[in-house]
Design a protein around this motif. Sequence first.
Motif, PDB file in Angstrom:
ATOM      1  N   ALA A  43       0.843  -1.198   0.000  1.00  0.00           N
ATOM      2  CA  ALA A  43       0.000   0.000   0.000  1.00  0.00           C
ATOM      3  C   ALA A  43       0.872   1.240   0.000  1.00  0.00           C
ATOM      4  CB  ALA A  43      -0.925   0.005   1.221  1.00  0.00           C
ATOM      5  N   PHE A  44       0.326   2.289  -0.614  1.00  0.00           N
ATOM      6  CA  PHE A  44       1.057   3.552  -0.715  1.00  0.00           C
ATOM      7  C   PHE A  44       0.073   4.696  -0.631  1.00  0.00           C
ATOM      8  CE2 PHE A  44       2.314   7.218  -3.198  1.00  0.00           C
ATOM      9  CZ  PHE A  44       3.558   7.509  -2.679  1.00  0.00           C
ATOM     10  N   GLU A  45       0.496   5.772  -0.004  1.00  0.00           N
ATOM     11  CA  GLU A  45      -0.344   6.963   0.078  1.00  0.00           C
ATOM     12  C   GLU A  45       0.528   8.211   0.005  1.00  0.00           C
ATOM     13  OE1 GLU A  45      -3.385   6.988   3.098  1.00  0.00           O
ATOM     14  OE2 GLU A  45      -2.756   8.945   3.828  1.00  0.00           O
ATOM     15  N   ARG A  46       0.151   9.103  -0.908  1.00  0.00           N
ATOM     16  CA  ARG A  46       0.798  10.422  -0.938  1.00  0.00           C
ATOM     17  C   ARG A  46      -0.206  11.425  -0.428  1.00  0.00           C
ATOM     18  NH1 ARG A  46       1.691  14.241  -5.727  1.00  0.00           N
ATOM     19  NH2 ARG A  46       0.962  12.524  -7.008  1.00  0.00           N
ATOM     20  N   MET A  47       0.078  11.977   0.735  1.00  0.00           N
ATOM     21  CA  MET A  47      -0.825  12.978   1.294  1.00  0.00           C
ATOM     22  C   MET A  47      -0.768  14.238   0.423  1.00  0.00           C
ATOM     23  SD  MET A  47       0.220  12.336   5.308  1.00  0.00           S
ATOM     24  CE  MET A  47      -0.825  13.653   5.986  1.00  0.00           C
ATOM     25  N   ILE A  52       7.047  14.944  -4.759  1.00  0.00           N
ATOM     26  CA  ILE A  52       7.052  13.985  -5.864  1.00  0.00           C
ATOM     27  C   ILE A  52       8.235  13.022  -5.749  1.00  0.00           C
ATOM     28  CG2 ILE A  52       7.279  13.756  -8.374  1.00  0.00           C
ATOM     29  CD1 ILE A  52       4.587  14.871  -7.456  1.00  0.00           C
ATOM     30  N   ILE A  55       7.804   9.902  -3.602  1.00  0.00           N
ATOM     31  CA  ILE A  55       7.014   8.740  -4.031  1.00  0.00           C
ATOM     32  C   ILE A  55       7.916   7.516  -4.131  1.00  0.00           C
ATOM     33  CG2 ILE A  55       5.684   7.745  -5.937  1.00  0.00           C
ATOM     34  CD1 ILE A  55       4.783  10.636  -6.623  1.00  0.00           C
ATOM     35  N   GLN A  59       9.065   4.389  -0.991  1.00  0.00           N
ATOM     36  CA  GLN A  59       8.988   2.973  -1.372  1.00  0.00           C
ATOM     37  C   GLN A  59      10.343   2.290  -1.204  1.00  0.00           C
ATOM     38  OE1 GLN A  59       6.645   1.998  -5.009  1.00  0.00           O
ATOM     39  NE2 GLN A  59       6.018   4.143  -5.005  1.00  0.00           N
TER      40      GLN A  59
ATOM     41  N   ASP B  36      -1.921  11.231 -10.389  1.00  0.00           N
ATOM     42  CA  ASP B  36      -2.481  12.552 -10.667  1.00  0.00           C
ATOM     43  C   ASP B  36      -2.340  12.897 -12.153  1.00  0.00           C
ATOM     44  OD1 ASP B  36       0.114  13.489 -11.142  1.00  0.00           O
ATOM     45  OD2 ASP B  36       0.333  14.311  -9.122  1.00  0.00           O
ATOM     46  N   ASN B  40       1.966  11.105 -11.600  1.00  0.00           N
ATOM     47  CA  ASN B  40       2.636  10.723 -10.350  1.00  0.00           C
ATOM     48  C   ASN B  40       1.684  10.028  -9.381  1.00  0.00           C
ATOM     49  OD1 ASN B  40       5.306  11.730 -10.921  1.00  0.00           O
ATOM     50  ND2 ASN B  40       4.434  13.793 -10.759  1.00  0.00           N
ATOM     51  N   LEU B  41       2.174   8.967  -8.754  1.00  0.00           N
ATOM     52  CA  LEU B  41       1.345   8.115  -7.895  1.00  0.00           C
ATOM     53  C   LEU B  41       0.763   8.872  -6.705  1.00  0.00           C
ATOM     54  CD1 LEU B  41       0.504   5.085  -7.668  1.00  0.00           C
ATOM     55  CD2 LEU B  41       2.449   4.765  -6.129  1.00  0.00           C
ATOM     56  N   ILE B  42      -0.525   8.721  -6.493  1.00  0.00           N
ATOM     57  CA  ILE B  42      -1.173   9.258  -5.289  1.00  0.00           C
ATOM     58  C   ILE B  42      -1.453   8.131  -4.298  1.00  0.00           C
ATOM     59  CG2 ILE B  42      -3.136  10.536  -4.330  1.00  0.00           C
ATOM     60  CD1 ILE B  42      -3.663  11.687  -7.098  1.00  0.00           C
ATOM     61  N   ALA B  43      -1.998   7.022  -4.788  1.00  0.00           N
ATOM     62  CA  ALA B  43      -2.379   5.945  -3.868  1.00  0.00           C
ATOM     63  C   ALA B  43      -2.312   4.611  -4.592  1.00  0.00           C
ATOM     64  CB  ALA B  43      -3.789   6.175  -3.323  1.00  0.00           C
ATOM     65  N   GLN B  59       0.432   0.441 -11.865  1.00  0.00           N
ATOM     66  CA  GLN B  59       0.945   1.817 -11.813  1.00  0.00           C
ATOM     67  C   GLN B  59       1.237   2.339 -13.222  1.00  0.00           C
ATOM     68  OE1 GLN B  59       3.896   2.688  -8.641  1.00  0.00           O
ATOM     69  NE2 GLN B  59       3.505   0.627  -7.903  1.00  0.00           N
TER      70      GLN B  59
END
Lengths: 144, 144, 144, 144
Positions: A43-47, A52, A55, A59, B36, B40-43, B59
């Motif tokens: 799982a990954f989350e960018r608040m 950038i 990211i 990981q 986005d 770029n990965l958000i979640a 992804q």
Amino acid sequence: MLTINRLSHTEAQTLIEGARLKALEIEVPMCIAIVDESGNLIAFERMNGAKITSITIAQDKAFTAAAARKATHEYNAACVPGNLVFGIHTALGGRLCVVGGGLPVVVDGEVVGGIGLSSGSPQQDMACAEAGLAYLERQLGNVR
Amino acid sequence: MLTINRLSHTEAQTLIEGARLKALEIEVPMCIAIVDESGNLIAFERMNGAKITSITIAQDKAFTAAAARKATHEYNAACVPGNLVFGIHTALGGRLCVVGGGLPVVVDGEVVGGIGLSSGSPQQDMACAEAGLAYLERQLGNVR
Amino acid sequence: MLTINRLSHTEAQTLIEGARLKALEIEVPMCIAIVDESGNLIAFERMNGAKITSITIAQDKAFTAAAARKATHEYNAACVPGNLVFGIHTALGGRLCVVGGGLPVVVDGEVVGGIGLSSGSPQQDMACAEAGLAYLERQLGNVR
Amino acid sequence: MLTINRLSHTEAQTLIEGARLKALEIEVPMCIAIVDESGNLIAFERMNGAKITSITIAQDKAFTAAAARKATHEYNAACVPGNLVFGIHTALGGRLCVVGGGLPVVVDGEVVGGIGLSSGSPQQDMACAEAGLAYLERQLGNVR
């Protein structure tokens, strides 16, 4: 046949939740990554507002901590010119990350995954990673 | 100065939730990625049992759909030997993905992100990606 | 917490031994790779005279078969221009291999690893991979 | 025409066996890689419990030792800021490894391959690599 213990997706989300709460408290939006014991992303989350570049770095921190079973800040301390570990930071195309903020997730003495944070200072990243572990621990017991 | 519209983290989670509900319904555990408008990965979420190879493919599908503003299955249809688009599937070191399962997220006629699914057949992946969009639409209106 | 079954090192060596015996029988020196259920390398052998390019290809076949839980020749059959899966062969920087010769190792209905062969024709590679599975099966029962 | 001396597969297995015996003695499960004089992999073994990151690092150590004909710890000693060799650790995308644990295999004064160990401390890795060489020497004479 070997039998392996691995974080579930629900446990990964719990780790993220704990780390996010700390990030909100210190007001530093973070990238938060959770991997399994083999280093593969769960799982990954960018608040909103996190960096950038973080990211990938989040990981890689989680990957390193789980796959090498060592906190990234411990590698950082050993990765000093003249020390025989120096150079480890360029391994795996630079994916082996020695910047503080990656911690193995240890349950009952066994590494079952890794958590990586990035966007703040290494100290802030580490504090949020710790908060993730503490949050999971309150639910599971015996974490770390 | 440009003003850009971009999925928030909350909206990314809504997309994941909608896709996950469909994956649970068809009983195919999935990797689900949301990026986005810049790719770029958000979640990201790997459901228990989803494939390891799908971590990257999901992804890359989301990235392709958002950054090229085109569904990956549309690229697939065009990426046939003899057609001038053929060869696009090796671009960016193979990161440009032409396998079905990546959709742009369009709000008020503008691409604000992308969703990528992987672990099932391309048709299953596409159905779950569509379900994510529909779920967000119910909340926002005007999605797609 | 998830509980995962994974090939042990001894079982990996058994797979290699079975594949090698077949390679010796058909007189084609082979590269033989065994990975775990997450796609990570457990054991590798390049027989005297096997191809240099096959060092990586054998590993990528084993990785693909285990991490995507599908034989590489099955991907090959689906990876045809106009089919929605087309393009999967360039995924993961080309590491996702659709050339015949990679098989998942299935024990009691569960993928616990992968075997990849390279240096002969795809048919020869597949025959040796099958021989590896058969050899392990005689020891464990229930393989495949 | 050049005539090249190169480790055979059997000799590679002998090196692995010697290194494994030492790893078992010191109770640190290791990744062990053997390459030929051109730096190409001949044999690899991940003992149960060895680190995932070490899969690549062991191979890179063996590659560096053989292909540059120098022990990785010798590069490490020279790879210090201000020294003209500094920076070599990022060469080849980081594949040139300067972490201790890689040794060239020298027979009759000639480099015929390389051995790389990873999972312990550099000192433990080096000790196991040395044990591999010593084990081969007892069989061949004149190794190192």
